[in-house]
Write an enzyme that holds these catalytic residues in place. Structure first.
Site, PDB file in Angstrom:
ATOM      1  N   CYS A 260      34.594  62.900  18.166  1.00 49.55           N
ATOM      2  CA  CYS A 260      33.451  62.465  17.383  1.00 49.55           C
ATOM      3  C   CYS A 260      33.849  61.571  16.218  1.00 49.55           C
ATOM      4  O   CYS A 260      35.015  61.351  15.933  1.00 49.55           O
ATOM      5  CB  CYS A 260      32.738  63.687  16.788  1.00 49.55           C
ATOM      6  SG  CYS A 260      32.763  65.149  17.829  1.00 49.55           S
TER       7      CYS A 260
ATOM      8  N   PHE B 152      31.063  62.471  21.026  1.00 49.15           N
ATOM      9  CA  PHE B 152      31.445  61.955  22.343  1.00 49.15           C
ATOM     10  C   PHE B 152      31.745  63.187  23.188  1.00 49.15           C
ATOM     11  O   PHE B 152      32.777  63.808  23.045  1.00 49.15           O
ATOM     12  CB  PHE B 152      32.681  61.068  22.225  1.00 49.15           C
ATOM     13  CG  PHE B 152      33.034  60.295  23.485  1.00 49.15           C
ATOM     14  CD1 PHE B 152      33.001  60.887  24.728  1.00 49.15           C
ATOM     15  CD2 PHE B 152      33.407  58.965  23.407  1.00 49.15           C
ATOM     16  CE1 PHE B 152      33.330  60.185  25.874  1.00 49.15           C
ATOM     17  CE2 PHE B 152      33.736  58.243  24.539  1.00 49.15           C
ATOM     18  CZ  PHE B 152      33.698  58.856  25.783  1.00 49.15           C
TER      19      PHE B 152
ATOM     20  N   CYS C 223      66.932  53.255  49.323  1.00 45.27           N
ATOM     21  CA  CYS C 223      67.290  54.546  48.726  1.00 45.27           C
ATOM     22  C   CYS C 223      67.717  55.536  49.808  1.00 45.27           C
ATOM     23  O   CYS C 223      67.087  55.625  50.867  1.00 45.27           O
ATOM     24  CB  CYS C 223      66.094  55.098  47.959  1.00 45.27           C
ATOM     25  SG  CYS C 223      66.286  56.788  47.370  1.00 45.27           S
TER      26      CYS C 223
ATOM     27  N   CYS D  40      69.682  59.941  40.328  1.00 42.68           N
ATOM     28  CA  CYS D  40      69.142  58.806  39.572  1.00 42.68           C
ATOM     29  C   CYS D  40      69.478  58.904  38.087  1.00 42.68           C
ATOM     30  O   CYS D  40      69.736  57.883  37.431  1.00 42.68           O
ATOM     31  CB  CYS D  40      67.625  58.743  39.731  1.00 42.68           C
ATOM     32  SG  CYS D  40      67.043  58.816  41.433  1.00 42.68           S
TER      33      CYS D  40
ATOM     34  N   CYS E 258      73.822  55.809  41.279  1.00 41.29           N
ATOM     35  CA  CYS E 258      73.197  55.633  42.588  1.00 41.29           C
ATOM     36  C   CYS E 258      74.137  54.844  43.513  1.00 41.29           C
ATOM     37  O   CYS E 258      74.538  53.713  43.190  1.00 41.29           O
ATOM     38  CB  CYS E 258      71.874  54.894  42.436  1.00 41.29           C
ATOM     39  SG  CYS E 258      71.080  54.496  44.008  1.00 41.29           S
TER      40      CYS E 258
END
Length: 1643
Positions: A113, A328, A1256, A1262, A1267
């Site tokens: 509000c 609101f 991948c 990761c 990787c």
């Protein structure tokens, strides 16, 4: 200000029309308004339809069936009816009668509000006060929302003195005698539309009034103009009357209490009539019944409150004060009673702890008594009501405390305490208040969450801000002794005209309060208030009897032998990876382990392997309606302190007897701490065994739980204030009751028998070893947890030969056995804070017993026994199922005869292990997909190989809920050639937000190129993009190579490497104006599937120089983004951010990314109201490059549940066709697309599989930067191994689209349009009713997936939604500027021009669209001209956001929050009006969160700013004359100079840039967060030059008196400056005389 205000005039006419044009039509139709006088236009401020989103209203979702009823009576298909649901309670839900609340009901209501007040300190009652408040209310229309008719407000209203002059005249004219101020009261009453119910309501209230010895003098029809009420509001509009009450001799507080009792008893009587007259309990509502105050409110827009209530136009309506409020409603059918102000307060914000607050209030209200009620307390119960909003419930509690004689200020302090630990200003100025807060901390858990609370009992008027300062609150005082408070400055449009009258301007900081005494005419600020309240009782003396228990020294050696340990671990459910990856990791490092990828294992209820009961519970998290907290940078506001012992009488507390006897710093106890508790005299701690008969008999576990509850009850009735629930006695014959079940059952049993507040629960648990486990136990009632077996595991690990060897080799530090236990506890504590912070909760006491979880796979028997009120929508485990699952732990571990148990077995929950738990992303799957796409750009792909991949995916073990469903079409198959094309389907495909940094440049760019080729959309993720990617490739050779992108293969001329979707995440990394202008869509990441409620994480190893350059950070420095927090505090703030993004790039659609959890449908409706174009629903199993392991496993619900709920709720609320729904949750094939379409999705997101298709191999490392194929690494030698090409992903998506075509043909449908939302075509796979599906474990037999298979309705055509134009906001101030011929010329020719404009607070994000236009042509710093925007007035939110180089923005006046957000360049200066009489350095000139995410430019502010100044600043330079808390938080570059006082926690998380702070009172050192930064004097010539140059520029731009004074005595001033230096800046010329040679590295 006439010119600026005139822009609101055109909309005033629109605002009064019964039908308002749609947003798009209105934006096109609005013409440039005529300038008119300020006095005329002020009344329209805030109402101008052209300046705000076309907010829409909500219906309570019919899509939330409770699992109990699903099988008995599945709901019918949800119609797309336009009728408003008039009943405020869901069908079948009776009025609340007390006890534990149902979280399903709480999820239906949330709001945010705009709020404020005006008051005369001289006691003047005037009509002008009311009129000014209504004008201010109109100026905050953009903080509210409307229903689907675009005309019915979510709520607006005012609170004033009772208008005695008006009503006494009415009484005299109508022959009513005895009505007079001081001896009478007035009730403002909403009556049901039904005449019989209305008459009954009047009868009930009359009787209640008369029963108190009062007299009903008469009823008055409140004059209203119903023509201004919106259609939907009119459907529920009550009959509004006022009852005039004679006091019968009672006056003042006595009269107030009598009126209060009359109202409460009338409410209870009406609730009792509800069965006979359904709806009367909700539709009869007394707004106020008081001799002091009255509330006029309704389901109205701000501008029509004055027009609707004709009294407010009457000159006789006079008042000394006026509170105003615009609402609101995020989540529900807006209801007339829930408009605000309430009876005591008006609330802007969200109470995050509501469920816990309500449950504890229900538990302790039986003990809440006070002499003033003369034994009638039962008539006031239940105090709270879950059917009401959070604001209404807080109002109920506060009102009761005040009516019981507690001062309003004291009431607000104990309910909404400030963060009083680690508070240097408090320690220096009012330390005595610490005792007050400590005293009540054990009795009343905080109502915690973002909250600006204005309140009045008619005698005192005040305002309180939450402990985190998460709502804006500005106040100012004028020379005629008026005080003004508002969510925004500028609400009266008089900052220039009344500049000379303003004597002071301020803001409410975190936890601060102001109070005006309306009778005495005094005004008090926070310190004076706190001192007065703290001195009212001897709190320090009362605390002397509390035992503040320090942590004991943990055991120095193991207590079990190796075999006993393994047997205990096996029985408790430990797996090998739990020991090695979680417990041992925490013992070694003192922190939770980090992991990567997502959770691709089967849901626990679908798994054939046993799971701990904790695994069935998912942590809830904040998204949209309230913010998470940043536990890393803002942990000082958080606390894990708990109390143990009985709680006393909150209404009439008196001394130490009313507070718990023991205080602990952490809920995690060593074994020795438990022994200490048992030894405390007076606590009476008693241990009860949590075991049951392990004979396998039916109902054995249930009997054991009943016996446990009986034993706990007996202990409490016997005087024990601490029941220790222990599983230490468990063995093969009497196994342990699962700790979570034991704690929850005892907790709820003690609530049921009225004993819960008489004792605390402590649990000795073998099964609790992770942060999630401890959170569950505390969340369901445990005050403390002793993870005794986890601690023993730590002890045995430390004494193992393996660890001894590692220590000798230097691979581990030399830690003692006690040290590793302390590490384990520290990790649990840190993880617990993180879990609290996800929900936006600061205090563990508020999380305690709050049950902030939801269940997936737990049936009603267990819910009713131990977890009442917890959302569990799909049924699942029975008590006997749980017993069988618990027994499986031991049976799967213990060896056969003659064998030895060497270790607990692995279950493969985190990594793929042959023969163990299934993972949807596995090496076999990746190999099949690589072959299918011909990895490496080798051709068009292998269709036969794809079919093998398809079969592998579609025939997988059941992993997700949708695997339990089959498609049963209602049509005959058709030829596939009749189905829409592959190209059309591919346009609906998107890839997930994978950041450049988390994955390599090669992978990121290949994915973007592939998606652009097929007409789909890739997502940049967090971190920005290289600008060279925005330009099409034109130098590709025949071999697919390009000099521009030499690291890529398989390129074609015309390829574009720019991601169509640009992500704006919480860290704002890489978000520049040019980045946004290159977007087709902009995604706001509110939540991430792998870790909702947390920010992104990039390990330092992956922050290469190239990544650092894009993110404007420092190479090698880890980046952990804040959670969605800084400009997404609430739905109104999200609406502002959406507005900002539409402003800067009006062509780009804005999407909001959410993660599935119960209640997401109502959140999605709020997001649609906030003007989003697209809503993405992700599952809690999403992938990630790095995340705490517990977050991956234990937060976020299934995508299927979230998607169905969101679609259904949007359909029910006529909002579905305003937004595109995008599904993102483990899509790997065409079947997933079909399933998501049936559930309501228009577009389909693919995440991990897109990386797999480009190479991948699912190594799941990761987060290590290692990787092996360069997909998720920034190491150049590994990136060189990247095997993929854009064509690989193109092949995959084309195969996937063809699979969709084949399945549509089999179903008999020609397009996805025809099946979207048709989840009635699903059927749950069962062998027969009541049994599990073939091949599934027995525990699935009680699953009920009718939530997913019940028809949701379709909305209109999906393709039409996808083709909608970007939502607009009508004609803006920037549009006027850009239409100016001289401005156009300046931009086109890079010339010079100055344009002057007046500005008001409804002119939000001023300058952003101009910046976007410049950036689109020249980039962030390429504009060679000079364009000056010269503003005068009060700027709205996000002033000068996105400013770029060559722009000069000047404001004379004041600004609100988010000034210079994401500024990319240019120059901004702000200064007060020249006629101002106050010292600028003492007054606020800009709001909170200025310079958030700035990547360039300079800012000069001649005045103070609010909280979080320069948060996440990357490269901007700024001079300001003081700030609030958290200045320079998580800065990664740039420079900040403060010439005035700052708040606490300066430099928290600051990893780059420099800060200079003038310290004239020697207090700065206590305010610095020294975790990272070093504090030193300015010791180099370069540093001095940098500082002096910035101050000189500040003086030149703003005329700052403070700056002039500093420069005038430079030598003396320089000595008072401190320089904050993070490690990355230690060797720069500005910070060090000797600069080491910089080491540079290429990208």
């Amino acid at each position: 200000m006439a010119g600026a205000l005139a822009r609101a005039t055109a909309s005033a006419a629109l605002a009064t029309r019964p039908t308002v044009a749609t947003r798009q039509n209105r934006a096109r139709a609005t013409k440039a308004p005529t300038r008119v006088a300020a006095s005329a236009s002020l009344r329209a401020v805030g109402a101008r339809a052209t300046s705000m989103p076309s907010f829409m209203g909500l219906k309570k979702s019919a899509a939330l069936p409770r699992f109990r009823s699903l099988r008995d009576s599945a709901p019918a298909a949800s119609p797309r009816a336009n009728a408003v649901v008039t009943a405020a309670i869901a069908p079948g839900r009776p009025p609340y009668a007390g006890g534990v609340v149902d979280n399903e009901q709480l999820l239906e209501e949330s709001d945010a509000c705009g709020v404020g007040f005006i008051a005369s300190l001289k006691g003047d009652r005037t009509h002008k006060t009311v009129q000014d408040a209504l004008t201010a209310l109109g100026c905050m229309e953009h903080r509210g929302a409307c229903s689907a008719d675009d005309d019915s407000g979510d709520g607006a209203g005012i609170m004033t003195n009772v208008p005695w002059k008006l009503l006494e005249k009415y009484a005299a004219e109508n022959g009513i005698e005895g009505f007079a101020e001081g001896s009478s009261g007035v009730g403002m009453v909403f009556l049901p539309q039904d005449t019989k119910q209305a008459a009954k309501s009047i009868e009930i209230l009359n009787a209640a009034i008369e029963a108190e010895g009062l007299a009903v003098l008469g009823w008055r029809d409140v004059p209203v103009d119903a023509s201004v009420v919106g259609r939907m509001a009119k459907d529920t509009e009550p009959v509004i009357k006022q009852v005039l009450v004679g006091g019968g001799g009672a006056t003042d507080d006595e009269l107030e209490r009598k009126l209060f009792i009359a109202r409460k008893t009338a409410e209870k009587t009406a609730a009792g009539e509800d069965a006979k007259m359904p709806g009367i309990a909700e539709n009869f509502y007394v707004c106020t019944l008081s001799s002091r105050v009255i509330v006029y409110k309704g389901m109205l827009r701000s501008v029509v409150v004055r027009q609707f209530y004709e009294d407010l136009q009457n000159e006789d309506f006079v008042s000394q004060f006026c509170i105003y409020h615009r609402r609101f409603s995020t989540n529900t059918v807006p209801k007339w009673p829930l408009a605000q102000p309430m009876r005591f307060l008006g609330h802007n914000g969200e109470i995050n702890t509501l469920q816990g607050n309500l449950n504890w209030m229900a538990s302790k209200e039986a003990d809440m008594t006070h002499p003033v009620w003369d034994g009638r307390e039962d008539e006031l119960r239940p105090i709270c009501n879950p059917a009401a909003s959070d604001s209404a419930n807080l109002d109920r509690v506060a009102e009761l405390l005040v009516k019981s004689g507690r001062a309003p200020a004291e009431t607000m302090m104990l309910l909404v305490p400030e963060a009083y630990r680690n508070h240097p200003e408090l320690d220096a100025t009012y330390p005595e208040v610490t005792d007050f807060y400590d005293y009540f901390a054990g009795m009343q858990e905080a109502w915690d969450g973002p909250a600006l609370l204005v309140f009045s009992d008619g005698k005192k008027l005040g305002c309180r801000l939450d402990r985190n300062g998460l709502r804006p609150a500005r106040f100012w005082k004028t020379s005629d002794d008026y005080i003004y408070v508002a969510s925004e400055v500028g609400v009266l449009g008089d900052v220039i005209t009344r500049a000379a009258d303003v004597v002071a301007k301020g803001r409410l900081g975190p936890g601060m309060m102001i109070v005006a005494d309306l009778e005495k005419g005094t005004f008090m600020e926070n310190t004076e208030i706190a001192k007065e309240v703290a001195a009212s009782k001897p709190y320090k003396e009362w605390l002397e009897d509390v035992d503040v228990m320090a942590a004991a020294e943990p055991a120095g050696e193991p207590k079990l032998d190796a075999t006993q340990l393994i047997q205990a671990q096996a029985a408790a459910g430990y797996a090998a990876e739990d020991v090695t990856m979680i417990i041992e990791s925490m013992a070694a490092d003192g922190s939770e382990p980090t992991w990567s990828m997502g959770d691709d294992t089967p849901m626990p209820v679908l798994s054939g392997r046993p799971h701990l009961l904790y695994d069935y519970f998912k942590q809830r998290f904040a998204q949209v309606t309230n913010p998470a907290i940043d536990p890393l940078r803002e942990g000082l506001v958080m606390s894990l302190e708990m109390t143990i012992g009985a709680k006393g009488n909150l209404l009439n507390n008196d001394g130490a007897k009313d507070i718990p006897a023991v205080s602990i710093k952490s809920p995690v106890l060593f074994d020795e701490d438990v022994d200490a508790l048992l030894a405390i005299k007076g606590l009476g701690a008693e241990r009860v065994a949590a075991t049951y008969a392990g004979d396998g008999s039916e109902g054995a576990l249930a009997k054991g739980v009943d016996a446990l509850c009986a034993a706990a009850e007996k202990a409490v009735r016997g005087g024990s204030q601490c029941v220790i629930i222990s599983d230490k006695d468990g063995d093969k014959d009497t196994p342990a009751i699962p700790s979570l079940l034991a704690v929850g059952a005892v907790h709820h049993h003690l609530i049921a028998v009225g004993l819960r507040t008489r004792a605390s629960l402590v649990v000795e648990s073998a099964s609790a070893f992770s942060t999630h486990h401890v959170a569950c136990l505390v969340g369901y009632g445990a005050s403390a947890v002793n993870p005794w077996l986890g601690l023993e595991t730590c002890r045995q690990w430390r004494t193992s030969s393996k660890v001894e060897a590692s220590i000798k080799r230097g691979k581990l530090p030399n830690m003692s056995v006690a040290d590793v236990q302390r590490n384990f506890k520290a990790a649990l504590n840190a993880g617990l804070k993180k879990i609290l912070s996800k929900m936006g909760i600061s205090l563990l006491t508020s999380y305690h017993g709050a049950q902030i979880f939801e269940c997936y796979g737990v049936g009603p028997e267990l819910i009713d026994k131990a977890f009442k009120g917890t959302v569990s929508r799909i049924g699942g485990l029975t008590m006997d199922d749980l017993a069988a699952e618990t027994e499986m732990f031991a049976s799967s571990n213990f060896p056969g005869e003659g064998e030895m148990l060497a270790n607990v077995v692995a279950r493969g929950m985190f990594q793929v292990k042959p023969g163990l738990e299934y993972h949807a992303n596995n090496q076999e799957m990746s190999k099949l997909l690589h072959k299918a796409v011909n990895l490496g750009g080798k051709g068009d792909g292998d269709e036969d190989a794809y079919k093998l991949y398809q079969a592998h995916r579609n025939d997988r073990p059941v992993t997700s809920l949708r695997d339990m469903l089959e498609v049963v079409s209602d049509r005959e198959p058709i030829d596939v050639n009749e189905v829409e094309s592959v190209a059309d389907i591919c346009e609906r495909f998107c890839t997930g937000g994978m950041s450049l940094g988390a994955i390599s440049r090669e992978c990121h760019e290949a994915i973007a190129i592939a998606m652009n080729r097929i007409g789909g959309k890739s997502n940049s993720g967090e971190g920005g993009e290289d600008t060279q990617r925005f330009v099409p490739i034109d130098d590709a050779d025949d071999n697919g190579k390009s000099a521009t992108f030499p690291h890529l293969n398989g390129l074609k001329n015309g390829d574009v490497a720019s991601s169509a979707i640009k992500q704006v995440a919480s860290g704002r990394f890489g978000v520049t104006t040019s980045f946004l202008m290159a977007a087709d869509q902009v995604e706001i990441k509110v939540a991430q599937g792998a870790k909702p409620g947390e920010g992104g994480q990039l390990p330092g190893k992956k922050v290469s120089p190239y990544i650092a350059s894009l993110r404007r950070s420092k190479a090698g420095v880890p980046l952990i983004s804040p959670p969605p927090h800084h400009d997404i505090y609430s739905i109104e703030d999200l609406a502002q951010l959406i507005y900002d993004l539409h402003m800067v790039n009006p062509k780009a659609k804005v999407s909001v990314k959410l993660v599935g959890q119960a209640g997401i449908g109502t959140v999605a409706s709020g997001v649609a109201k906030a003007n989003a174009d697209i809503i993405q629903i992700s599952g809690g199993d999403g992938g990630t490059g790095a995340s705490p392991l517990s977050s991956i496993k234990h937060a976020g619900g299934p995508m299927e549940m979230g998607l169905v709920e969101a679609h259904r709720t949007l359909v029910d609320n006529d909002l579905r066709d305003r937004v595109v729904l995008r599904a993102d949750g483990g899509c790997r094939s065409g079947l997933d697309v079909i399933q998501c379409a049936l559930m309501g999705a228009d577009e389909y997101g693919f995440g991990t599989v897109a990386m797999i298709a480009t190479g991948c191999v699912m190594a799941r490392i990761c987060h290590t930067n290692n990787c092996p194929v360069g997909v998720a690494s920034q190491r150049e030698e590994l990136r060189a191994r990247f095997p993929g090409a854009p064509g690989d992903l193109v092949n995959f998506f084309q195969f996937c689209a063809q699979e969709v075509r084949v399945e549509l043909a089999r179903m008999g449908y020609k397009s996805l349009d025809e099946i979207i939302g048709r989840n009635d075509l699903f059927a749950q796979v069962r062998e027969q009713e009541g049994l599990s599906a073939p091949g599934q474990p027995a525990k699935t037999s009680n699953l009920d997936l009718s939530f997913l298979t019940t028809s949701s309705g379709q909305g209109n055509k999906s393709s039409d939604r996808r083709k909608m134009e970007t939502h607009g906001d009508g004609r803006m101030l920037d549009d006027e500027i850009l239409e100016d011929a001289d401005v156009k010329k300046c931009i086109e020719s890079e010339g010079t021009h100055v344009i002057k404009k007046e500005i008001v607070n409804i002119d939000r994000c001023a300058g952003a669209r101009v910046a976007g236009a410049v950036a689109a042509k020249y980039g962030d710093e390429g504009f060679g001209g000079s364009l000056t925007l010269d503003f005068e007035g009060s700027a709205g939110q996000s002033f000068a956001a996105f400013t770029v180089g060559g722009m000069h923005v000047r404001l004379v006046g004041e600004a609100n929050d988010y000034v210079c957000k994401s500024m990319s360049g240019g120059e901004v200066s702000i200064m007060p009006p020249p006629a101002s009489t106050f010292n600028p350095e003492d007054c606020i000139i800009a709001g909170n969160t200025c310079l958030y995410g700035a990547t360039g430019g300079k800012v000069y502010m001649n005045g103070r700013a609010g909280e979080r100044f320069a948060v996440r600043n990357s490269l901007a330079e700024a001079v300001v004359e003081g700030t609030g808390d958290h200045c320079c938080e998580y800065m990664t570059g740039g420079c900040v100079v403060s010439l005035g006082r700052v708040g606490r926690n300066v430099g928290a998380g600051m990893t780059g840039g420099l800060g200079y702070f003038l310290d004239e009172d020697d207090t700065f050192a206590s305010k610095v967060n020294g975790e990272i930064v070093t504090m030193q004097r300015v010791c180099t010539a370069a540093g001095e030059a940098q500082l002096k140059t910035l101050i000189e520029a500040h003086v030149e731009k703003t005329g700052s008196p403070k700056g002039k004074a500093v420069l005038a005595d430079w030598d003396a001033s320089l000595k008072k400056f401190w320089q904050l230096v993070p490690p990355s800046e230690m060797n720069t010329p500005e910070a060090a005389d000797v600069v080491e040679e910089a080491v540079s590295a290429s990208a």
